[in-house]
Enzyme design. Structure first.
Site, short mmCIF file in Angstrom:
data_model
loop_
_atom_site.label_atom_id
_atom_site.label_comp_id
_atom_site.label_asym_id
_atom_site.label_seq_id
_atom_site.Cartn_x
_atom_site.Cartn_y
_atom_site.Cartn_z
N ARG A 62 -1.93 -10.84 2.62
CA ARG A 62 -3.08 -11.55 2.51
C ARG A 62 -4.02 -11.01 1.17
NH1 ARG A 62 -6.52 -7.32 3.68
NH2 ARG A 62 -5.94 -6.18 5.28
N GLU A 116 0.93 -1.28 -0.01
CA GLU A 116 -0.01 0.19 0.02
C GLU A 116 0.87 1.16 0.08
OE1 GLU A 116 -4.29 -1.49 2.04
OE2 GLU A 116 -2.70 -0.16 3.47
P1 ADP Z 1 -5.06 0.36 8.19
O1 ADP Z 1 -4.18 -0.68 8.17
O2 ADP Z 1 -5.51 0.64 9.71
O3 ADP Z 1 -5.91 0.27 7.11
P2 ADP Z 1 -3.09 2.34 6.71
O4 ADP Z 1 -1.83 2.52 7.39
O5 ADP Z 1 -3.31 1.19 5.69
O6 ADP Z 1 -3.86 1.65 8.02
O7 ADP Z 1 -3.76 3.58 6.28
C1 ADP Z 1 -5.32 3.63 5.98
C2 ADP Z 1 -5.72 5.00 5.55
O8 ADP Z 1 -5.08 5.96 6.36
C3 ADP Z 1 -5.07 5.05 4.32
O9 ADP Z 1 -5.53 4.63 2.97
C4 ADP Z 1 -4.92 6.70 4.15
O10 ADP Z 1 -6.25 7.16 3.67
C5 ADP Z 1 -4.80 7.04 5.61
N1 ADP Z 1 -3.44 7.23 6.06
C6 ADP Z 1 -2.59 6.61 6.28
N2 ADP Z 1 -1.40 7.12 6.54
C7 ADP Z 1 -1.61 8.29 6.31
C8 ADP Z 1 -0.71 9.51 6.34
N3 ADP Z 1 0.69 9.37 6.83
N4 ADP Z 1 -1.03 10.59 5.87
C9 ADP Z 1 -2.40 10.67 5.49
N5 ADP Z 1 -3.10 9.93 5.48
C10 ADP Z 1 -2.56 8.41 5.88
#
Ligand code: ADP
Length: 662
Positions: A295, A278
């Site tokens: 996964r 991601e």
């Molecule tokens: P999770 O594992 O809980 O889904 P993620 O790290 O994949 O968490 O992040 C989920 C969502 O949060 C991302 O799709 C984005 O929209 C937002 N996000 C995550 N990190 C950032 C960041 N550093 N700045 C802005 N938005 C973020």
């Protein structure tokens, strides 16, 4: 090569269990489902060749119970376990236990799952491999003082994340240093309760980004490929609701860079099986690594639609020890695909998860789209599991064509008994900015800053549906009294004296008056409007209503006093008002009632304390979310009935308020 297994146990439920079973069956593999007491009649149980009862509904006693799942595999002779997503899919201890029991885990190696299970650890590994990561702090020192000083270095706004997190849980945006301590405390609490691990990670908050991810695959023979990207920027509460492939945002140079970065990640990890890298894609065009999900993703079908590959088949073949059947150059894209997640959510309550029985579940006709559903008519949307009911996936030669198909399919879908986010999804898909591909992760929040609410119902449609509900009631009541067949329904000695029925629609009450003029013909009006000539023809599942000469079908679903009336793509719900109103269950002075069953995280007020309208009263955990309930009006806390850790049922008074003395 001889197969390592010929029977697969699917350690999951809902749509993903059904989806995995479908491919296993096509590949000639026998399948075993597992289920909790709440799911004994669920579709995934019927689809599998055998099914094993795990235990009570709470996941800890069923879908998260490693010993019971391994025992289920032993009792049925399954040779492999597919974990789906969620539950145990990214639990390294589970992967080890499966392998140690002599079974094949259909997924990456335990070591990979472990290394990527911590967002902090994953960042460090990727940074070392030259993959760009968001500026942040991923160290082991978790002292508040250290986190505060790191936050100052990173700068605000920043994002506090649970290192072990997923599903957007435990993530908080902090705009200034003053808010940091409370944000750290809350994030730790959520992280501890949701993931059993309270380590936190700080990241610079990238403003207005897009979420773009790359599907990767590896096999045991050292091959690594990427299967293009997916864009998942349409989110609410950091959770994806609309996904598509390819991303409409990338230039071909950016796409090539993103894909090769993802394959670098796959190679660095010696990745085996399916995974997703991601990225957050900043408005500046830069992208940063977020995490690797080890996964299958919920949104994998959009990749399948544009590439023609079956990702579960690839997972199974890799787990059998085969080499990946496709080489990088064989992976090509055709057209565009869009997916929506249809969730049990209440639009009137800020799209919080909703529960209930699906009194009606009718999928659209015409085979326009792929529907991955985990429910059917009669299924229960329960508090124990996540709110996803089904995914609808449309494919087209162009993005517009795919969206048009999805809109049409969503309109044709009928769900009664449980409220869903369907109309929000339709509003997103039809939004000109979405159509133009101009959006970021804040799209929903920015388009509907006061919270999304359904479009107001057209009064004429409401009047028609109310007449349909009232006349269906009158007609079926009459049919239920067989010993007076000569009487017309609604017949009275005085034909000018109409009958009346009251229907509650939200907070309004509609009054329908009607009188029969001949068998099957009526005069009817709503709220003292003009009298209208109506003909009715009762059908097994509804009523044909001819109003002012136009005949239309109104489908009806009755549940207790509730009447759902569907015309075209709209479903309106009314409650018959009893003739003698009951005592309303209003709490003296107001207070807060539990919106759904759950558990108290923290009580924020004491008895006798004065509170202002909107003041936070209690933090609860319900349906895997943390919610803060607030005072509906100024008042004084009269009683608190629950403490941290206590469980409660829906509708219970959690904090009772009385009017302040003036
Ligand atoms: P999770 O594992 O809980 O889904 P993620 O790290 O994949 O968490 O992040 C989920 C969502 O949060 C991302 O799709 C984005 O929209 C937002 N996000 C995550 N990190 C950032 C960041 N550093 N700045 C802005 N938005 C973020």
């Amino acid at each position: 090569m001889s197969a390592r297994f010929d029977k697969v146990l699917v350690a999951n439920r809902g749509e993903i269990a059904c989806r995995v079973i479908r491919t296993c069956r096509r590949m000639g593999l026998a399948t075993v489902a597992v289920f909790s007491d709440a799911d004994e009649r669920a579709p995934h149980v019927d689809m599998a060749d055998e099914a094993v009862r795990l235990g009570p509904a709470p996941p800890a006693e069923s879908y998260l119970n490693v010993a019971r799942i391994l025992d289920a595999a032993r009792r049925t002779g399954a040779g492999a376990i597919h974990p789906g997503y969620g539950f145990l899919a990214e639990n390294a201890a589970f992967v080890r236990a499966v392998t140690e029991a002599g079974l094949v885990f259909i997924g990456p190696r335990a070591e990979t799952v472990e290394r990527m299970g911590s967002k902090a650890g994953a960042r460090a590994i990727m940074a070392a491999a030259g993959v760009p990561v968001v500026p942040g702090y991923d160290g082991d020192d978790q002292d508040d003082a250290r986190l505060v000083s790191e936050a100052a270095r990173i700068g605000f706004p920043l994002l506090v994340k649970a290192s072990a997190g997923g599903g957007g849980k435990g993530m908080t945006v902090v705009r200034g240093a003053a808010d940091l301590p409370e944000a750290l405390a809350q994030a730790r609490r959520v992280a501890k309760s949701a993931f059993g691990d309270d380590r936190l990670l700080l990241e610079r908050y990238i403003e207005s980004p897009r979420h773009i991810e790359v599907q990767i695959f590896g096999d045991e023979h050292g091959h690594h490929i990427d299967v293009f990207e997916r864009e998942c920027s349409i989110q609410r509460r950091f959770q994806k609701v609309v996904e598509e492939a390819p991303s409409p945002a990338l230039t071909s140079t950016q796409r090539a860079r993103l894909r090769s970065t993802a394959t670098t990640a796959a190679r660095t990890l010696g990745y085996v099986g399916a995974g997703t890298v991601e990225f957050i894609f900043a408005a500046s065009g830069e992208f940063y690594f977020l995490e690797v999900n080890t996964r299958l993703q919920v949104e994998h079908p959009v990749t399948e639609a544009i590439t023609g590959l079956d990702l579960v088949e690839l997972q199974v073949r890799v787990a059998q020890g085969e080499a990946l059947p496709v080489r990088q150059e064989d992976v090509t894209v055709h057209g565009h695909a869009v997916e929506v997640r249809l969730c049990a959510e209440d639009p009137a309550a800020g799209l919080l998860p909703a529960t209930g029985r699906l009194l009606e579940w009718r999928e659209p006709l015409g085979g326009l789209v792929r529907i991955d559903a985990g429910v059917r008519e009669g299924s229960e949307a329960s508090v124990h599991y996540d709110s996803l009911l089904a995914k609808l996936i449309a494919h087209g030669d162009t993005r517009d064509e795919a969206i048009d198909r999805l809109v049409s399919a969503l309109r044709g879908l009928s769900v009664v008994g449980v409220s869903t986010n369907r109309d929000l999804l339709l509003d997103v898909l039809e939004h000109p900015e979405f159509r133009a591909g101009r959006f970021n992760t804040h799209f929903i929040a920015e388009q509907w800053p006061d919270g999304w609410t359904p479009a107001p119902v057209d009064p004429e449609l409401e009047a028609q549906c109310a007449i349909a509900a009232a006349l269906a009631e009158a007609t079926s009541r009459h049919r239920a009294i067989p010993h007076v067949p000569a009487l017309r329904p609604g017949w009275r000695n005085n034909p000018f004296r109409p009958q009346r029925v009251e229907l509650r629609a939200g907070d309004r009450t509609l009054r329908v008056e009607y009188a029969s003029t001949a068998p099957g013909t009526w005069r009817a009006r709503v709220d003292e409007g003009a009298w209208r000539a109506v003909r009715t023809d009762l059908q097994p599942d509804g009523l044909d209503l001819e109003l002012d000469g136009v005949r239309r079908r109104y489908r009806l679903v009755a549940d207790g006093e509730r009447r759902s009336v569907r015309r075209g793509d709209r479903t309106l719900t009314f409650d018959l008002v009893p003739r003698f109103p009951e005592h309303a269950g209003v709490m003296p002075g107001g207070g807060c009632l539990a919106p759904m069953p759950g558990k108290v995280v923290k009580l924020l007020v004491r008895e006798g304390e004065a509170v202002r309208a909107g003041a936070p009263l209690i933090v609860i955990e319900a349906m895997k979310m943390e919610l803060t309930l607030t005072a509906p009006a100024d008042g004084v806390v009269r009683a608190t009935r629950y403490a941290a850790g206590d469980q409660f049922q829906a509708g219970m008074p959690l904090v009772e308020l009385e009017a302040p003395e003036d």
